[in-house]
Design a protein around this motif. Structure first.
Motif, PDB file in Angstrom:
ATOM      1  N   ALA A  74      -7.010  -0.308  -0.478  1.00 23.07           N
ATOM      2  CA  ALA A  74      -7.154  -1.129  -1.675  1.00 23.07           C
ATOM      3  C   ALA A  74      -7.293  -0.229  -2.905  1.00 23.07           C
ATOM      4  CB  ALA A  74      -8.354  -2.047  -1.539  1.00 23.07           C
ATOM      5  N   THR A  75      -8.078   0.850  -2.767  1.00 19.21           N
ATOM      6  CA  THR A  75      -8.248   1.777  -3.882  1.00 19.21           C
ATOM      7  C   THR A  75      -6.912   2.406  -4.261  1.00 19.21           C
ATOM      8  OG1 THR A  75     -10.374   2.281  -2.897  1.00 19.21           O
ATOM      9  CG2 THR A  75      -9.663   3.675  -4.714  1.00 19.21           C
ATOM     10  N   MET A  76      -6.123   2.790  -3.218  1.00 17.98           N
ATOM     11  CA  MET A  76      -4.828   3.407  -3.481  1.00 17.98           C
ATOM     12  C   MET A  76      -3.946   2.491  -4.323  1.00 17.98           C
ATOM     13  SD  MET A  76      -4.183   5.152   0.236  1.00 17.98           S
ATOM     14  CE  MET A  76      -2.420   5.215   0.144  1.00 17.98           C
ATOM     15  N   VAL A  77      -3.913   1.220  -3.932  1.00 19.80           N
ATOM     16  CA  VAL A  77      -3.053   0.278  -4.659  1.00 19.80           C
ATOM     17  C   VAL A  77      -3.538   0.126  -6.101  1.00 19.80           C
ATOM     18  CG1 VAL A  77      -2.281  -2.111  -4.793  1.00 19.80           C
ATOM     19  CG2 VAL A  77      -2.433  -0.982  -2.569  1.00 19.80           C
ATOM     20  N   VAL A  78      -4.846  -0.063  -6.250  1.00 18.74           N
ATOM     21  CA  VAL A  78      -5.379  -0.300  -7.593  1.00 18.74           C
ATOM     22  C   VAL A  78      -5.151   0.916  -8.485  1.00 18.74           C
ATOM     23  CG1 VAL A  78      -7.494  -0.680  -8.916  1.00 18.74           C
ATOM     24  CG2 VAL A  78      -7.063  -1.989  -6.812  1.00 18.74           C
ATOM     25  N   VAL A  79      -5.465   2.112  -7.959  1.00 21.36           N
ATOM     26  CA  VAL A  79      -5.320   3.332  -8.763  1.00 21.36           C
ATOM     27  C   VAL A  79      -3.851   3.551  -9.125  1.00 21.36           C
ATOM     28  CG1 VAL A  79      -5.495   5.840  -8.682  1.00 21.36           C
ATOM     29  CG2 VAL A  79      -7.396   4.427  -7.889  1.00 21.36           C
ATOM     30  N   SER A  80      -2.954   3.418  -8.120  1.00 25.78           N
ATOM     31  CA  SER A  80      -1.538   3.664  -8.375  1.00 25.78           C
ATOM     32  C   SER A  80      -0.985   2.717  -9.418  1.00 25.78           C
ATOM     33  CB  SER A  80      -0.722   3.500  -7.078  1.00 25.78           C
ATOM     34  OG  SER A  80      -1.152   4.407  -6.117  1.00 25.78           O
ATOM     35  N   ILE A  81      -1.200   1.431  -9.178  1.00 27.03           N
ATOM     36  CA  ILE A  81      -0.617   0.453 -10.100  1.00 27.03           C
ATOM     37  C   ILE A  81      -1.257   0.577 -11.471  1.00 27.03           C
ATOM     38  CG2 ILE A  81      -0.334  -2.030 -10.540  1.00 27.03           C
ATOM     39  CD1 ILE A  81       0.125  -2.412  -7.589  1.00 27.03           C
ATOM     40  N   GLY A  82      -2.575   0.846 -11.492  1.00 28.68           N
ATOM     41  CA  GLY A  82      -3.254   1.019 -12.771  1.00 28.68           C
ATOM     42  C   GLY A  82      -2.674   2.186 -13.559  1.00 28.68           C
ATOM     43  N   LEU A  83      -2.479   3.323 -12.877  1.00 29.18           N
ATOM     44  CA  LEU A  83      -1.969   4.504 -13.576  1.00 29.18           C
ATOM     45  C   LEU A  83      -0.534   4.294 -14.057  1.00 29.18           C
ATOM     46  CD1 LEU A  83      -3.165   7.769 -11.848  1.00 29.18           C
ATOM     47  CD2 LEU A  83      -3.377   7.096 -14.233  1.00 29.18           C
ATOM     48  N   ILE A  84       0.261   3.648 -13.210  1.00 27.76           N
ATOM     49  CA  ILE A  84       1.655   3.423 -13.594  1.00 27.76           C
ATOM     50  C   ILE A  84       1.711   2.470 -14.794  1.00 27.76           C
ATOM     51  CG2 ILE A  84       3.846   2.418 -12.843  1.00 27.76           C
ATOM     52  CD1 ILE A  84       3.221   3.556 -10.068  1.00 27.76           C
ATOM     53  N   ALA A  85       0.847   1.459 -14.776  1.00 27.80           N
ATOM     54  CA  ALA A  85       0.806   0.534 -15.909  1.00 27.80           C
ATOM     55  C   ALA A  85       0.401   1.278 -17.171  1.00 27.80           C
ATOM     56  CB  ALA A  85      -0.175  -0.598 -15.623  1.00 27.80           C
ATOM     57  N   LEU A  86      -0.570   2.181 -17.033  1.00 27.55           N
ATOM     58  CA  LEU A  86      -1.021   2.980 -18.169  1.00 27.55           C
ATOM     59  C   LEU A  86       0.127   3.838 -18.701  1.00 27.55           C
ATOM     60  CD1 LEU A  86      -3.711   3.612 -19.682  1.00 27.55           C
ATOM     61  CD2 LEU A  86      -3.857   5.659 -18.252  1.00 27.55           C
ATOM     62  N   LEU A  87       0.866   4.451 -17.774  1.00 26.90           N
ATOM     63  CA  LEU A  87       1.997   5.303 -18.153  1.00 26.90           C
ATOM     64  C   LEU A  87       3.060   4.475 -18.872  1.00 26.90           C
ATOM     65  CD1 LEU A  87       3.264   8.140 -17.901  1.00 26.90           C
ATOM     66  CD2 LEU A  87       4.283   7.382 -15.757  1.00 26.90           C
ATOM     67  N   VAL A  99       0.847  -1.202   0.000  1.00 30.93           N
ATOM     68  CA  VAL A  99       0.000   0.000   0.000  1.00 30.93           C
ATOM     69  C   VAL A  99       0.877   1.244   0.000  1.00 30.93           C
ATOM     70  CG1 VAL A  99      -1.654   1.348   1.340  1.00 30.93           C
ATOM     71  CG2 VAL A  99      -1.914  -1.143   1.160  1.00 30.93           C
ATOM     72  N   LEU A 100       1.817   1.261   0.949  1.00 32.49           N
ATOM     73  CA  LEU A 100       2.737   2.388   1.063  1.00 32.49           C
ATOM     74  C   LEU A 100       3.551   2.543  -0.223  1.00 32.49           C
ATOM     75  CD1 LEU A 100       3.262   4.213   3.465  1.00 32.49           C
ATOM     76  CD2 LEU A 100       5.120   2.685   4.155  1.00 32.49           C
ATOM     77  N   GLY A 101       4.066   1.397  -0.678  1.00 36.22           N
ATOM     78  CA  GLY A 101       4.964   1.398  -1.841  1.00 36.22           C
ATOM     79  C   GLY A 101       4.273   1.859  -3.111  1.00 36.22           C
ATOM     80  N   SER A 102       2.986   1.552  -3.254  1.00 39.17           N
ATOM     81  CA  SER A 102       2.327   1.951  -4.493  1.00 39.17           C
ATOM     82  C   SER A 102       2.228   3.471  -4.579  1.00 39.17           C
ATOM     83  CB  SER A 102       0.939   1.307  -4.584  1.00 39.17           C
ATOM     84  OG  SER A 102       0.140   1.752  -3.526  1.00 39.17           O
ATOM     85  N   VAL A 103       2.076   4.127  -3.426  1.00 35.73           N
ATOM     86  CA  VAL A 103       2.033   5.594  -3.447  1.00 35.73           C
ATOM     87  C   VAL A 103       3.430   6.165  -3.689  1.00 35.73           C
ATOM     88  CG1 VAL A 103       1.302   7.640  -2.218  1.00 35.73           C
ATOM     89  CG2 VAL A 103       0.106   5.510  -1.856  1.00 35.73           C
ATOM     90  N   TYR A 104       4.424   5.575  -3.034  1.00 38.62           N
ATOM     91  CA  TYR A 104       5.806   5.997  -3.310  1.00 38.62           C
ATOM     92  C   TYR A 104       6.074   5.890  -4.802  1.00 38.62           C
ATOM     93  CZ  TYR A 104       6.896   5.404   1.703  1.00 38.62           C
ATOM     94  OH  TYR A 104       6.932   5.488   3.066  1.00 38.62           O
ATOM     95  N   ALA A 105       5.614   4.790  -5.386  1.00 44.77           N
ATOM     96  CA  ALA A 105       5.871   4.543  -6.806  1.00 44.77           C
ATOM     97  C   ALA A 105       5.243   5.623  -7.669  1.00 44.77           C
ATOM     98  CB  ALA A 105       5.344   3.170  -7.198  1.00 44.77           C
TER      99      ALA A 105
END
Lengths: 296, 544
Positions: A145-158, A13-19
């Motif tokens: 859970a939302t934070m992880v999904v949104v972060s990873i989703g956006l990074i994947a999109l990028l 969770v923490l790491g996805s925001v750092y990412a």
């Protein structure tokens, strides 16, 4: 075992925001070779805007996110034109741009400081529905859970965009060689501004989520995460979007392990030691995108 | 007497603090003025603070010993850090140095010996104002001396162009390591003095904010000037006292000043002043007419002597491209070897390999008796072994005078460097313009300056990479006359050039490269009339 699993999930969770923070930071660094520290202030302002919208206008968090991203993106574009652009042709562009960006960081943080009156503000309660979810032995809130999904989703999109779209190719061309890119008919200014916009928007989004999750909005919010974002970026590898994700997750998990198994005061020590260690031993990070590391 | 700074009344603490921070700013100047983008000073300062406090409080070392000992420890850590980050440059180096400071900051918060977040208290306050002023004065004098010495020239060269500096025989890794040590010494001294002035250490102060404040000082004053730290400190620490009600906006104004100074006055306040001063001085200086080249004293042609440079089987690859594929090259004393070949045939790669800018994957041979195997890829060692070069795009210190640029070429052990420089300038016909900044000279004259700098080292071999590209015929003649004079002194010359007619007339021997291999070699007439060479340039299939 359960404790370990829980710590790992907390780390993710923490790491996805750092990412998210790091990928925006890294995008600017890799494409323009600029150590844009004012990125930290853009992060702070993302949180401030989210706080303002939720507190004064009573918006729910989800509604604020597009506005926050737009505002933070535009702020970063302004930073590009006011702090960076005129310095890129200098012989000592890297140093000059770093110092100029630092000046911008000081200004933006200070204005936020005056605006918040030096206080640490809280996001209003109920801005995002937080209910616990049980996934086997692991507990996670809907927010996390939302934070992880949104972060990873956006990074994947990028990452996909960088690899497969015309805009992504243009960014990579500018990163490889600004001058050649310009000769090839790429509007370098527009691409740079676009990179700053995307980078700022990601920072704003990360900031809004961090402010909500940790319930804290202060002028120093972005600066506090600056070195952690640097660590995520370096560990993952400069300019690699997938690397920023891996680096962010690694740093996030390492810091929750340090907190869980050692002591919370060792958290930063572990993160910074990882950063320094990678710089010394493997400066290209886990996913290296450029083989040419400037040699003395 | 011991606290004479109290003449500043209620501001005496602020003045002491400012002086200590000037010392750290000087530590920043040490690295930034050499073009080293690293800012580990806050961490090094913390090491000095805690080092001296622990030595004096926990180990009972007298303060007079603890302060210098802590400074030396910080200096040693600086050297160690330089060794750790020796591979890094640019942004990476900046990040590593910031990470270092953060590691120190977090470490002192967690180690019992340092008192953790409570800080360290009960530190002897024996340090008097005399110590502080003495340290600042000593540091200033030492740095001004350093700047005026040959080392100052070396440091400027590193800032302007690291690659060029290496080719002047400068071991930039060693210089960088020493400067990290010096920076640590100054930061450590400042930290120790601060601990003993205040009587306690607040661990919270060694943060990014302190770094931004210090950078502001150095940038506003002028980061390539020793005095910049003082001028900057006056602005940053002085303004709040002179302007009523300013304190609230001080940080904001600091940020604005930084942005504006970087944008409009990159040299800082002193940079602006020195440029104004230079302009005033120039207006009443004698005219700066271009100079005709006077050939050297009328030596008789010495003929071709023993072999000066001998290289065999030189291979350089970039990925899968064999830029040099087993090249053999010999050149004797007093001989001019011309290298020609189509674009991309490996001419510049050959010069870069022989001078150390590129590292060949294989290659044997010797220069002036020293085996090349020991020297490949190390420009400063190749330069010291007797290989000097010019660059395809002229690399000079544009803001330095012609004399300073040429003086950089002399090895450190040369006695009476300024006289030697003057003699060389006279010989090259550049003495009339010795005080003119190199950046203001026309192209042809700049090339002459670059050749003069290469000759200053009294090299065995001179590598010239298209020295006359883009020149007018008169400028060309000038360059060739200069090269001819050097040849008469017994210098071996390797000359890359496109002007085939000139090469035929001027070179003793010609070598033709094509696709990284030697296509032909011999007397200019034989080579230029051979069928292979004509084919390589014009293409053999064209007539078929």
């Amino acid at each position: 075992m359960d404790f370990w699993l829980q710590q790992t999930v907390n780390g993710i969770v923490l790491g996805s925001v750092y990412a998210l923070y790091a990928s925006g930071f890294g995008l600017v660094m890799a494409s323009l070779r600029i150590f844009h520290v004012a990125h930290a202030a853009v992060f702070t302002w993302g949180a401030v805007v989210a706080w303002d919208l939720t507190t004064r206008l009573g918006w729910p968090l989800v509604a604020t996110l597009p506005v926050v991203m737009l505002a933070a993106g535009l702020l970063n574009v302004a930073a590009y034109f006011l702090l960076i652009r005129h310095l890129l042709k200098r012989q000592d562009a890297e140093l000059a741009a770093f110092i100029s960006s630092m000046g911008g960081l000081i200004i933006l943080v200070e204005v936020a400081h005056h605006l918040l009156d030096g206080a640490v503000e809280r996001m209003p309660a109920g801005v995002f529905p937080v209910s616990p979810l049980e996934l086997g032995p692991v507990r996670i809130t809907t927010l996390h859970a939302t934070m992880v999904v949104v972060s990873i989703g956006l990074i994947a999109l990028l990452a996909w965009g960088m690899a497969h779209t015309q805009a992504g190719r243009e960014v990579r061309t500018v990163a490889a060689d600004r001058e050649t890119a310009s000769l090839l008919g790429i509007n370098v200014d527009r691409v740079s501004a676009g990179v700053f916009f995307a980078s700022g928007a990601l920072a704003g989004l990360a900031a809004a989520m961090v402010a909500t999750a940790f319930n804290v909005v202060s002028a120093d919010l972005g600066s506090g995460y600056l070195v952690i974002a640097l660590a995520a970026m370096v560990v993952g590898g400069f300019g690699s979007v997938a690397g920023a994700l891996a680096g962010g997750l690694l740093i996030g998990v390492a810091s929750t392990y340090a907190t869980g198994y050692l002591d919370s005061s060792y958290r930063d020590l572990v993160v910074f030691a990882l950063l320094l260690g990678f710089l010394v031993v493997r400066p290209t990070g886990l996913f290296h995108t450029r083989s040419e590391l400037a040699r003395v | 007497m011991d606290d004479f700074l109290s003449l500043f009344g209620v501001y005496d603490f602020a003045v002491r603090d400012a002086l200590v921070l000037v010392l750290v700013s000087l530590a920043l100047y040490v690295l930034l003025s050499a073009g080293i983008f690293a800012v580990p000073q806050v961490g090094l300062m913390a090491i000095g603070s805690y080092g001296s406090a622990i030595l004096s409080v926990d180990m009972g070392v007298p303060v007079a010993l603890a302060v210098p000992a802590a400074a030396v420890i910080a200096g040693a850590v600086g050297v160690l850090l330089a060794a750790l980050v020796a591979r890094l440059n640019g942004i990476y180096l900046a990040i590593a140095s910031i990470a270092f400071s953060e590691v120190v900051r977090v470490a002192v918060l967690n180690v019992p010996l340092t008192g953790g977040s409570q800080g360290k208290v009960g530190i002897s306050r024996e340090v008097t104002d005399l110590w502080i002023c003495g340290a600042v004065l000593l540091a200033t004098v030492a740095l001004v001396w350093l700047r005026r010495s040959r080392h100052g020239l070396v440091i400027s060269a590193m800032r302007v162009d690291t690659l060029m500096a290496q080719h002047q025989g400068i071991n930039v890794v060693r210089v960088r390591t020493l400067l990290f040590g010096l920076s640590g010494l100054l930061s450590g001294t400042a930290g120790a003095l601060q601990a003993h002035t205040a009587g306690f250490i607040d661990p919270g102060q060694f943060n990014f904010d302190l770094l931004t404040k210090l950078l502001a000082v150095v940038v506003i004053g002028g980061m390539t000037f020793v005095g910049g730290s003082f001028v900057g400190a006056l602005v940053i620490f002085g303004l709040p006292f002179t302007l009523e009600g300013f304190a609230e906006y001080q940080v904001l104004v600091n940020g604005l000043i930084i942005v504006l100074v970087v944008a409009f006055a990159p040299g800082g306040i002193l940079g602006v002043l020195s440029r104004l001063l230079a302009r005033l001085r120039r207006s009443d200086a004698p005219g700066e007419a271009g100079s005709p080249v006077v050939p050297g004293p009328g030596d008789a042609p010495a003929g071709i002597g023993p072999v000066a440079l001998d290289a065999d089987d030189v291979r350089v690859t970039f990925g899968g491209v064999h830029a040099l594929d087993g090249v053999r090259l010999t050149v004797g004393q007093g001989e001019v070897l011309g290298v020609i070949g189509p674009n991309g045939s490996g001419k510049t790669t050959l010069i870069n390999a022989l001078s150390g800018a590129y590292t060949p994957s294989s290659g044997t041979g010797a220069v002036d008796g020293v085996p090349l195997a020991l020297l490949w890829g190390r420009p400063h060692l190749l330069a010291r072994a007797g290989i000097a070069r010019t660059f395809q795009t002229i690399r000079l210190m544009d803001d330095k005078s012609v004399a300073a640029n040429v003086a950089l070429g002399f090895p450190p052990q040369v006695p009476r460097r300024s006289e030697a420089t003057r003699e060389l300038l006279v010989r090259m016909g550049l003495d009339q313009i010795s005080g003119v900044p190199a950046g203001e000279l026309p192209y042809g004259v700049r090339r002459q300056v670059e050749i003069a700098r290469a000759l200053a080292r009294n090299p065995r071999v001179l590598l010239l990479d298209e020295p006359t590209a883009g020149m007018s015929p008169t400028e060309r003649e000038g360059v060739f006359t200069a090269v001819d004079a050097a040849r008469r002194h017994g210098l071996a010359v390797v000359l890359v050039e496109h002007d085939v007619a000139m090469m035929r007339r001027f070179c003793d021997r010609l070598m033709v490269l094509d696709f990284g291999r030697v296509l032909a070699e011999g007397s200019p007439d034989d080579v230029l009339d051979s069928k292979e060479v004509i084919d390589a340039y014009i293409g053999s299939g064209a007539l078929a």
